[in-house]
Scaffold this motif. Structure first.
Motif, PDB file in Angstrom:
ATOM      1  N   GLY A   1       0.798  -1.219   0.000  1.00 21.43           N
ATOM      2  CA  GLY A   1       0.000   0.000   0.000  1.00 21.43           C
ATOM      3  C   GLY A   1       0.825   1.261   0.000  1.00 21.43           C
ATOM      4  O   GLY A   1       0.306   2.356   0.205  1.00 21.43           O
TER       5      GLY A   1
ATOM      6  N   GLY B   1       2.196   2.672  -2.494  1.00 22.79           N
ATOM      7  CA  GLY B   1       1.951   3.479  -3.676  1.00 22.79           C
ATOM      8  C   GLY B   1       2.849   3.124  -4.847  1.00 22.79           C
ATOM      9  O   GLY B   1       2.922   3.873  -5.818  1.00 22.79           O
ATOM     10  N   LYS B   2       3.507   1.977  -4.778  1.00 25.63           N
ATOM     11  CA  LYS B   2       4.434   1.590  -5.845  1.00 25.63           C
ATOM     12  C   LYS B   2       3.696   1.354  -7.159  1.00 25.63           C
ATOM     13  O   LYS B   2       4.063   1.888  -8.220  1.00 25.63           O
ATOM     14  CB  LYS B   2       5.194   0.313  -5.445  1.00 25.63           C
ATOM     15  CG  LYS B   2       5.909   0.428  -4.109  1.00 25.63           C
ATOM     16  CD  LYS B   2       6.610  -0.853  -3.730  1.00 25.63           C
ATOM     17  CE  LYS B   2       5.691  -2.045  -3.501  1.00 25.63           C
ATOM     18  NZ  LYS B   2       4.810  -1.942  -2.334  1.00 25.63           N
ATOM     19  N   THR B   3       2.641   0.546  -7.092  1.00 20.53           N
ATOM     20  CA  THR B   3       1.889   0.257  -8.311  1.00 20.53           C
ATOM     21  C   THR B   3       1.235   1.526  -8.845  1.00 20.53           C
ATOM     22  O   THR B   3       1.197   1.762 -10.058  1.00 20.53           O
ATOM     23  CB  THR B   3       0.834  -0.825  -8.023  1.00 20.53           C
ATOM     24  OG1 THR B   3       1.502  -1.992  -7.562  1.00 20.53           O
ATOM     25  CG2 THR B   3       0.037  -1.152  -9.257  1.00 20.53           C
ATOM     26  N   THR B   4       0.743   2.340  -7.935  1.00 18.81           N
ATOM     27  CA  THR B   4       0.135   3.597  -8.361  1.00 18.81           C
ATOM     28  C   THR B   4       1.164   4.456  -9.097  1.00 18.81           C
ATOM     29  O   THR B   4       0.857   5.066 -10.128  1.00 18.81           O
ATOM     30  CB  THR B   4      -0.406   4.355  -7.140  1.00 18.81           C
ATOM     31  OG1 THR B   4      -1.262   3.488  -6.407  1.00 18.81           O
ATOM     32  CG2 THR B   4      -1.165   5.587  -7.559  1.00 18.81           C
TER      33      THR B   4
ATOM     34  N   GLN C   1       1.177  -6.407 -11.766  1.00 23.11           N
ATOM     35  CA  GLN C   1       1.309  -7.149 -10.510  1.00 23.11           C
ATOM     36  C   GLN C   1       0.371  -8.355 -10.502  1.00 23.11           C
ATOM     37  O   GLN C   1       0.769  -9.454 -10.167  1.00 23.11           O
ATOM     38  CB  GLN C   1       0.982  -6.217  -9.348  1.00 23.11           C
ATOM     39  CG  GLN C   1       1.021  -6.894  -7.998  1.00 23.11           C
ATOM     40  CD  GLN C   1       0.847  -5.876  -6.881  1.00 23.11           C
ATOM     41  OE1 GLN C   1       0.774  -4.675  -7.112  1.00 23.11           O
ATOM     42  NE2 GLN C   1       0.783  -6.363  -5.668  1.00 23.11           N
TER      43      GLN C   1
ATOM     44  N   HIS D   1       8.960  -7.381  -3.505  1.00 26.36           N
ATOM     45  CA  HIS D   1       8.996  -7.497  -2.056  1.00 26.36           C
ATOM     46  C   HIS D   1      10.126  -8.416  -1.608  1.00 26.36           C
ATOM     47  O   HIS D   1      10.474  -8.449  -0.441  1.00 26.36           O
ATOM     48  CB  HIS D   1       7.664  -8.048  -1.531  1.00 26.36           C
ATOM     49  CG  HIS D   1       6.578  -7.019  -1.512  1.00 26.36           C
ATOM     50  ND1 HIS D   1       6.558  -5.984  -0.614  1.00 26.36           N
ATOM     51  CD2 HIS D   1       5.484  -6.860  -2.284  1.00 26.36           C
ATOM     52  CE1 HIS D   1       5.498  -5.234  -0.835  1.00 26.36           C
ATOM     53  NE2 HIS D   1       4.830  -5.741  -1.851  1.00 26.36           N
TER      54      HIS D   1
HETATM   55  N1  ATP Z   1      -7.842   3.721  -8.190  1.00 26.66           N
HETATM   56  C1  ATP Z   1      -7.656   3.941  -6.877  1.00 26.66           C
HETATM   57  N2  ATP Z   1      -8.581   4.612  -6.174  1.00 26.66           N
HETATM   58  C2  ATP Z   1      -8.409   4.829  -4.847  1.00 26.66           C
HETATM   59  N3  ATP Z   1      -7.354   4.422  -4.153  1.00 26.66           N
HETATM   60  C3  ATP Z   1      -6.397   3.751  -4.792  1.00 26.66           C
HETATM   61  C4  ATP Z   1      -6.491   3.471  -6.186  1.00 26.66           C
HETATM   62  N4  ATP Z   1      -5.392   2.772  -6.579  1.00 26.66           N
HETATM   63  C5  ATP Z   1      -4.650   2.623  -5.457  1.00 26.66           C
HETATM   64  N5  ATP Z   1      -5.249   3.212  -4.405  1.00 26.66           N
HETATM   65  C6  ATP Z   1      -4.703   3.267  -3.026  1.00 26.66           C
HETATM   66  O1  ATP Z   1      -3.424   3.806  -3.089  1.00 26.66           O
HETATM   67  C7  ATP Z   1      -2.601   3.172  -2.140  1.00 26.66           C
HETATM   68  C8  ATP Z   1      -1.366   2.640  -2.820  1.00 26.66           C
HETATM   69  O2  ATP Z   1      -1.699   1.464  -3.519  1.00 26.66           O
HETATM   70  P1  ATP Z   1      -0.686   0.697  -4.449  1.00 26.66           P
HETATM   71  O3  ATP Z   1      -1.413  -0.368  -5.137  1.00 26.66           O
HETATM   72  O4  ATP Z   1       0.037   1.640  -5.284  1.00 26.66           O
HETATM   73  O5  ATP Z   1       0.299   0.055  -3.384  1.00 26.66           O
HETATM   74  P2  ATP Z   1       1.562  -0.861  -3.640  1.00 26.66           P
HETATM   75  O6  ATP Z   1       2.729  -0.151  -3.090  1.00 26.66           O
HETATM   76  O7  ATP Z   1       1.650  -1.291  -5.041  1.00 26.66           O
HETATM   77  O8  ATP Z   1       1.235  -2.067  -2.687  1.00 26.66           O
HETATM   78  P3  ATP Z   1       1.529  -3.636  -2.908  1.00 26.66           P
HETATM   79  O9  ATP Z   1       2.899  -3.865  -2.433  1.00 26.66           O
HETATM   80  O10 ATP Z   1       0.554  -4.280  -2.000  1.00 26.66           O
HETATM   81  O11 ATP Z   1       1.315  -3.926  -4.319  1.00 26.66           O
HETATM   82  C9  ATP Z   1      -3.420   2.119  -1.458  1.00 26.66           C
HETATM   83  O12 ATP Z   1      -3.890   2.642  -0.243  1.00 26.66           O
HETATM   84  C10 ATP Z   1      -4.546   1.895  -2.408  1.00 26.66           C
HETATM   85  O13 ATP Z   1      -5.702   1.501  -1.741  1.00 26.66           O
END
Ligand code: ATP
Ligand code: MG
Lengths: 594, 299
Positions: B48, B50-53, B93, B217
């Motif tokens: 969570g 924000g990496k994927t975001t 992912q 990870h």
């Molecule tokens: N389309 C969206 N709308 C609202 N919130 C979002 C959206 N996409 C991601 N988020 C939120 O943004 C945050 C970052 O999510 P993200 O998927 O980028 O995490 P991550 O680092 O990739 O985690 P992981 O290691 O579990 O993959 C999370 O709290 C997620 O719920």
């Protein structure tokens, strides 16, 4: 959990020795066959004349063919030299299926005679002989050893019965010389043409019997592995297959003496061609178009307006090729106009907008009548008196003598339409197997991933939508001439007479999405069944709907499955490709199209 | 570990001040990152973070609320297909193959931006079309050989085992001839051998002159592979540096384990934690439920 029952004996539904079962089937089939040579009823009032001894007619022929096939499959299963090629895959399930087909057809005949003539009393012994023979054959066939070893979960009567109908895949065939393979393909299409023509010519009573027979014999042929063999050959000789199909289809009007049957053929072709066009949109690109028939209407109206019909407000007469171009172009323009604003959105919106467009088209054509709007289309009167085509001095309205056969008006148009069908088949095949076709499938499968692979989702969807519209308009230009006159009411969303949007979609889904032969077969069935079952009146649509539900329940991928769909619907417990979307989905793709 | 000496050191990717807000939630806050040619850069952070975001912002699947993404000096429009044709390819992912297309077709779709035969050319089937199709097939088969899936070219993508699906996604991305490859947890759900093989694959890709930015990870994987590692915590970039720098940083450890309530952790505790971290083999099993609801029963 590894090998619970090592080399389990093939079991059967009834505890009979295999030889006894086979002999029983043969005896039953022989009895049923013998019965068809006797009279089944005393009066010629029942159609097909089942009163003659020594000369089977009407429904008797179906029983005869079914019984013969049952016997042949049985003999093939016994390893009789020269016949083994009939059952390369399943040996018992085809016998059971054909035997059920014979029983079904014969019982139906007995019931139909009794009901129509008012009592069992009207039956002659021949009907009973065939009926008892068919029953013996089915019972004996239940005693045949299963084609597949028993599975653990086959408990319960229905599951065991279903298991009895399963068959292993056909092993590789030995190589045949090329000419023999081509001969087999030709023969297959010859048989196909014969069956098709038989169905079209059948009167209502016979058609029901025909459906019962086909519904059970077709899967039998499939279980026997013959279809798989044929598919291998057609895949190898694709050009020859297409040519053979074209020639077989072109032969159809020459087999017809009755003008009205040739007209059914022409209408089926129109319906099938439009369904194939819709298959680009639905089957390949995965866009749900609920108003597709409107594009057919656009093409037809355009062609009618420039046809030189005295009722056309334009009063011009374009040469046919120009009318075709204008009609297709008009549909293309409408396709782009409808598609451009909606294809940026996700599926459901498109379905609603196309549904709306279909209705708007019809209502607009109704209103352009001089009182509610400018006088262009004569409103609900439509455009009648569309003149027959004349190409290179060949008048399509006149009967012509060709190679000793007389080809009437409908036959002429049938052949013209066949040419159009061939073009659409070619367009479908070539576009499907190309960069753009792969992009369509990719967008259908996962639009986000597709855009991330560099595909402009909106653009390729618009191309699919516009191409589909163009193909429908293209077919519409012939439809205008075939049907003499066109009215807005021909282009409804749902109606008992195809083509309409609902039936077009049904033809695609029922026939098999993404395939060429699927929508063609689906369209033929969807046209013939309502046309032949008109005597059912109010029950017609009810039964029809029931049949569709059953088909979708037991064969969700459609009659002709492409290899993907087959895997998609029937494999369970396989590796799961996540089909959930990133939470970004809505954002991602609304934009992806942008 | 990385012995390759890179000749030029041009900047391939330059993300500046990328911010992504979803309503009140700021998933990515003012993150800047550069990737140079010939580099393998890692992006780590707790679930969570924000990496994927951030990846989605880079590839145009999201329009960043603020900030710009430039590829080789040109600012990219936030449209996925334009980003891909510019030269950035990615994997997902949660695997997003075209499940009902064959393995070969999947890779061919990846060729989309590098070919241009349109509808007309497909309908007319001129010599140009046939040549382009043949060339695409050849290239796709080369890629399948590269990742070791050539023998399964005719299988449906959905019938591949999990590890092979991940590989196929990489081949599909490579088919677009990218200058930068973004990998989102490429070893999630893999066993140690498969993870090793993926490491080799990533090195081989880098040796072809393709820069790689990878989310993972699996710390051993990341620290073996990457020239540089950036740590993202709660949307913000916490640290960036070589493996050693990041591994030694206390804040990173704290971010992964949470700040202890009573006093700072002792040194031996930190060492212990790091050892545990490194030994961890299947960290993705606890992936955030919002993005990953797949069950991992298929390995
Ligand atoms: N389309 C969206 N709308 C609202 N919130 C979002 C959206 N996409 C991601 N988020 C939120 O943004 C945050 C970052 O999510 P993200 O998927 O980028 O995490 P991550 O680092 O990739 O985690 P992981 O290691 O579990 O993959 C999370 O709290 C997620 O719920
Ligand atoms: Mg993630």
């Amino acid at each position: 959990m590894t090998t619970k029952t090592p080399a389990q004996q093939p079991t059967s539904l009834l505890p009979l020795p295999a030889t006894a079962a086979r002999t029983g089937v043969l005896a039953g089939a022989a009895l049923a066959l013998a019965g068809t040579f006797l009279a089944w009823t005393w009066t010629e009032e029942f159609p097909g004349n089942l009163t003659v001894t020594g000369y089977p007619g009407g429904l008797q022929v179906l029983t005869l063919v079914g019984a013969t096939l049952t016997a042949l499959f049985t003999l093939s299963g016994m390893g009789i030299r020269g016949l083994t090629w009939l059952t390369p895959a399943g040996k018992s399930s085809p016998v059971l299926l054909t035997a059920l087909g014979v029983l079904g057809t014969t019982l139906y005949a007995i019931a139909a005679i009794s009901v129509q003539l008012g009592g069992i009393i009207n039956l002659e012994p021949g009907a009973w002989v065939s009926g008892v023979g068919a029953l013996i054959a089915v019972i004996a066939a239940l005693g045949l050893p299963h084609d597949l070893p028993a599975e653990e979960d086959t408990t319960g009567a229905w599951a065991r019965f279903k298991h009895a109908l399963k068959a292993p895949p056909a092993p590789r065939a030995k190589e045949l010389p090329n000419w023999a393979e081509i001969l087999i393909i030709t023969a297959a299409f010859g048989i196909g043409l014969y069956v098709f023509a038989y169905g079209i010519d059948a009167y209502s009573e016979l058609f029901v019997g025909f459906l019962i027979t086909v519904a059970l014999v077709a899967p039998a042929v499939f279980r026997a592995g013959l279809i798989a063999r044929l598919n291998r050959l057609t895949a190898k000789h694709r050009t020859i297959t297409l040519t053979a199909a074209l020639i077989a289809a072109a032969c159809f009007p020459f087999t017809q003496t009755d003008e009205s049957y040739a007209l059914i053929g022409a209408n089926i072709l129109i319906f099938a061609t439009v369904a194939l066009g819709l298959n680009v949109v639905v089957g390949l690109a995965g866009l749900l178009d609920l108003g597709y028939v409107a594009f057919l209407g656009v093409g037809a109206y355009t062609a009618a307006l420039v046809s030189g019909s005295p009722q056309s407000t334009f009063g011009v007469q374009f040469p046919f090729w120009a009318a075709v171009l204008v009609g297709a172009a008009a549909s293309l323009i409408f396709g782009v106009l409808i598609g451009a604003p909606t294809l940026r959105l996700r599926g459901d919106y498109l379905a609603i907008v196309t549904l709306g467009f279909g209705e708007i088209f019809r209502i607009t054509m109704n209103n352009l009548n001089g009182s509610a709007g400018p006088d262009i289309t004569n409103g609900s009167q439509g455009i009648p008196n569309i003149p027959d085509l004349e190409l290179f001095g060949f008048n399509f309205g006149m009967p012509h003598e060709i190679a000793g056969f007389t080809l009437g008006r409908s036959g002429n148009y049938y052949l013209l339409m066949l040419l159009f069908t061939a073009v659409v088949v070619m367009v479908f095949r070539r576009s499907g197997e190309s960069r753009i076709g792969r992009a369509w499938v990719a967008v259908r499968e996962d639009e986000t991933a597709a855009t991330a692979m560099g595909i402009n989702g909106f653009r390729v969807k618009l191309i699919a939508f516009a191409l589909g519209a163009t193909l429908a308009g293209f077919a519409g230009t012939v439809q205008a001439h075939v049907s003499y006159s066109i009215t807005p009411e021909q282009y409804l969303f749902a109606n008992t007479v195809p083509p309409n949007s609902a039936f077009l979609l049904a033809a695609v889904i029922l026939g098999g999405m993404g395939t060429i032969s699927g929508p063609l077969i689906g369209a033929a069935l969807l046209y013939l069944i309502p046309a032949k079952l008109q005597f059912l009146e109010d029950f017609q649509l009810l039964l029809f709907g029931l049949a569709l539900i059953l088909l979708m329940r037991f064969r969700p991928e459609g009659l002709v499955a492409n290899k993907r769909a087959q895997l998609e619907f029937h494999e369970t417990g396989q590796l799961d490709v996540p089909d959930q979307r990133l939470p970004d989905d809505a954002v991602g793709t609304a934009k992806a199209g942008a | 570990m990385t012995t390759m000496t890179t000749t030029t050191n041009t900047t391939v990717l330059e993300a500046k001040d990328v911010t992504m807000r979803f309503g009140g939630l700021t998933a990515v806050r003012s993150v800047g990152l550069t990737v140079n040619s010939g580099e393998i850069v890692g992006l780590i952070g707790p679930n969570g973070a924000g990496k994927t975001t951030f990846f989605n912002c880079l590839t145009g699947l999201y329009v960043p609320t603020e900030g710009t993404v430039a590829y080789k000096g040109t600012v990219l429009p936030p449209k996925p297909h334009l980003v891909t044709s510019a030269g950035i390819a990615r994997t997902f992912q949660n695997i997003r193959l075209f499940a009902n297309m064959t393995v070969l077709e999947n890779v061919l779709v990846g060729r989309h931006t590098r070919t241009k035969e349109g509808l007309w050319s497909a309908l007319l089937r001129g010599p140009g079309f046939k040549k382009a199709e043949a060339a695409s097939h050849e290239r796709a088969m080369e890629l399948l050989e590269f990742i070791g899936l050539a023998h399964k070219a005719d299988h449906l993508a959905r019938n591949l085992p999990y590890g092979e699906q991940r590989k196929l996604e990489i081949a599909r991305a490579l088919a677009s001839e990218p200058g930068l490859l973004l990998l989102d947890e490429p070893t999630a759900g893999m066993n140690p051998q498969e993870t090793r093989a993926t490491e080799e694959l990533v090195f081989a890709i880098r040796d072809q002159g393709i820069a790689v930015l990878v989310i993972e990870h699996d710390m051993r994987f990341i620290f073996n592979l990457c020239d540089r590692v950036a740590v993202l915590v709660q949307g913000e970039k916490l640290v960036e540096g070589t493996s050693d720098v990041v591994q030694a940083d206390e804040r990173v450890v704290a971010a992964y384990l949470g700040t202890p309530f009573e006093g700072a952790p002792g040194d031996e505790e930190v060492a212990e934690v790091e050892a545990a971290e490194a030994a961890q083999e299947t960290p993705s099993a606890k992936a955030a439920p919002s993005t990953d609801t797949r069950t991992e029963d298929d390995q």
